[in-house]
Design an enzyme around this catalytic site. Sequence first.
Site, PDB file in Angstrom:
ATOM      1  N   TYR A 169       0.836  -1.206   0.000  1.00 22.42           N
ATOM      2  CA  TYR A 169       0.000   0.000   0.000  1.00 22.42           C
ATOM      3  C   TYR A 169       0.873   1.259   0.000  1.00 22.42           C
ATOM      4  CZ  TYR A 169      -3.756   3.196   1.413  1.00 22.42           C
ATOM      5  OH  TYR A 169      -4.665   4.221   1.477  1.00 22.42           O
ATOM      6  N   ASP A 170       1.791   1.328   0.960  1.00 22.12           N
ATOM      7  CA  ASP A 170       2.606   2.532   1.115  1.00 22.12           C
ATOM      8  C   ASP A 170       3.374   2.847  -0.164  1.00 22.12           C
ATOM      9  OD1 ASP A 170       1.738   1.750   3.607  1.00 22.12           O
ATOM     10  OD2 ASP A 170       3.640   2.039   4.629  1.00 22.12           O
ATOM     11  N   ASN A 228      -6.752   9.118   8.384  1.00 23.02           N
ATOM     12  CA  ASN A 228      -7.899   8.254   8.740  1.00 23.02           C
ATOM     13  C   ASN A 228      -9.222   9.004   8.621  1.00 23.02           C
ATOM     14  OD1 ASN A 228      -5.402   7.253  10.148  1.00 23.02           O
ATOM     15  ND2 ASN A 228      -6.773   5.529  10.533  1.00 23.02           N
ATOM     16  N   VAL A 270     -10.528   0.338  12.369  1.00 26.79           N
ATOM     17  CA  VAL A 270     -10.896   0.465  13.774  1.00 26.79           C
ATOM     18  C   VAL A 270     -12.282   1.093  13.957  1.00 26.79           C
ATOM     19  CG1 VAL A 270      -9.743   2.700  14.184  1.00 26.79           C
ATOM     20  CG2 VAL A 270      -9.954   1.023  16.033  1.00 26.79           C
ATOM     21  N   ASP A 290      -1.217  -2.364  22.935  1.00 27.14           N
ATOM     22  CA  ASP A 290      -1.737  -1.893  24.236  1.00 27.14           C
ATOM     23  C   ASP A 290      -2.680  -0.706  24.068  1.00 27.14           C
ATOM     24  OD1 ASP A 290      -0.057   0.168  23.604  1.00 27.14           O
ATOM     25  OD2 ASP A 290       1.301  -0.083  25.296  1.00 27.14           O
ATOM     26  N   GLN A 310      -1.128   3.467  20.673  1.00 31.39           N
ATOM     27  CA  GLN A 310      -0.891   4.089  19.365  1.00 31.39           C
ATOM     28  C   GLN A 310      -1.995   5.113  19.076  1.00 31.39           C
ATOM     29  OE1 GLN A 310      -2.104   1.042  19.859  1.00 31.39           O
ATOM     30  NE2 GLN A 310      -3.074   0.131  18.082  1.00 31.39           N
TER      31      GLN A 310
HETATM   32  N1  UDP Z   1      -7.022  -1.273  15.511  1.00 32.21           N
HETATM   33  C1  UDP Z   1      -7.442  -1.848  16.724  1.00 32.21           C
HETATM   34  N2  UDP Z   1      -8.497  -2.722  16.692  1.00 32.21           N
HETATM   35  C2  UDP Z   1      -9.172  -3.044  15.538  1.00 32.21           C
HETATM   36  C3  UDP Z   1      -8.758  -2.445  14.318  1.00 32.21           C
HETATM   37  C4  UDP Z   1      -7.667  -1.578  14.352  1.00 32.21           C
HETATM   38  O1  UDP Z   1      -6.861  -1.568  17.789  1.00 32.21           O
HETATM   39  O2  UDP Z   1     -10.114  -3.837  15.612  1.00 32.21           O
HETATM   40  C5  UDP Z   1      -5.906  -0.315  15.542  1.00 32.21           C
HETATM   41  C6  UDP Z   1      -4.804  -0.582  14.505  1.00 32.21           C
HETATM   42  O3  UDP Z   1      -3.836  -1.451  15.043  1.00 32.21           O
HETATM   43  C7  UDP Z   1      -4.272   0.826  14.276  1.00 32.21           C
HETATM   44  C8  UDP Z   1      -5.486   1.717  14.472  1.00 32.21           C
HETATM   45  O4  UDP Z   1      -6.436   0.945  15.213  1.00 32.21           O
HETATM   46  O5  UDP Z   1      -3.294   1.142  15.247  1.00 32.21           O
HETATM   47  C9  UDP Z   1      -6.124   2.165  13.181  1.00 32.21           C
HETATM   48  O6  UDP Z   1      -6.282   1.024  12.367  1.00 32.21           O
HETATM   49  P1  UDP Z   1      -7.063   1.048  10.993  1.00 32.21           P
HETATM   50  O7  UDP Z   1      -7.020  -0.348  10.457  1.00 32.21           O
HETATM   51  O8  UDP Z   1      -8.397   1.678  11.169  1.00 32.21           O
HETATM   52  O9  UDP Z   1      -6.258   2.024  10.041  1.00 32.21           O
HETATM   53  P2  UDP Z   1      -4.708   2.408   9.843  1.00 32.21           P
HETATM   54  O10 UDP Z   1      -4.580   3.737  10.483  1.00 32.21           O
HETATM   55  O11 UDP Z   1      -3.830   1.383  10.516  1.00 32.21           O
HETATM   56  O12 UDP Z   1      -4.547   2.419   8.375  1.00 32.21           O
END
Ligand code: UDP
Length: 313
Positions: free
Chosen positions: A146-147, A175, A188, A207, A210
């Site tokens: 992707y990146d 996001n 998420v 944890d 992030q």
């Molecule tokens: N994440 C989470 N639980 C979930 C889905 C995502 O804790 O069920 C975390 C994921 O590890 C990331 C953040 O939420 O740190 C955002 O993830 P997402 O997949 O929405 O988008 P990203 O910003 O990684 O592209």
Amino acid sequence: MMRHLISGAAGFIGSHLCDRLIANGDRVVAVDNLITGSARNIAHLCGQTNFKFIEWDVTRPIEIDGRFDQVWHLASLASPKDYLEHPIETLEVGSTGTRNMLDVAVRDGARFLLTSTSECYGDPLVHPQQETYWGNVNPVGVRSCYDESKRYAEALTMAYHRVHGLRTNIARIFNTYGPRMALNDGRVVPAFLDQALRGRPLTVFGDGSQTRSFCYVADLVDGLLRLSVSEERYPVNLGNPAELTIREFAERIARLIGCKLELTFEPLPEDDPKKRRPDISKAKRVLGWEPKVSLEDGLTETVAYFREFAPAG
Ligand code: UDP
């Protein structure tokens, strides 16, 4: 009346962009291969005289008659779950797909807008992220499909601007959330909303320390429209600078839905960025843009959508 070509038009952001352009009285040719987009997102527009949907994969050469004024390249697999499942398609749509869309813009002398991503910054060592930061991307990690496809798409867009004098714009989208996100796309926002609506524990990866910064889709589309008529050729961040840890985000969701906060912890995905927050001073300066919708208001709209179209069961 302008005529627009939009790839990824049946996707989450693409379908909202179609709505706005049609509401402006413009004509839209919407293209999507429906690998992650959904025909349901644009069903309400089909049948309108200004709107035409073509199921097409833009990695194949695009042969659509008639001149376009504006070409928008949104097509991509944007959710980590989806691009990890389809890494080659992700690289293809960012490379060959971008090239095919740029060629339409050259053919027609149209403007071209690429939707790029905050993932260009990788796991950033600079915080918040400004457009001048070159990023910290693992070029061979699982997220690299992707990146790097988006970084290549940005480079290709700039090359077309320099070689062909094309009027190009590049949005680095952070996001974004709102109605029409796919409930099962693993991101998420839909994941937490779905779990909270079903009374299940929210799955926090790592944890939960992030951070992410969530922008409502109507604000984002407003930014894209402003960018598409600007003379700024270099990337512009579009996102909401209100930053939260994922744990804080889970608390906000539980409060909004009115459920007890229960969390389960799962391993942090590989190369998951630890921090992400846009510096939007360039967007403010160049586009006069900043997000207006609060997280509470945006999530309330999103919850209403999920309750109507994907009722918990
Ligand atoms: N994440 C989470 N639980 C979930 C889905 C995502 O804790 O069920 C975390 C994921 O590890 C990331 C953040 O939420 O740190 C955002 O993830 P997402 O997949 O929405 O988008 P990203 O910003 O990684 O592209």
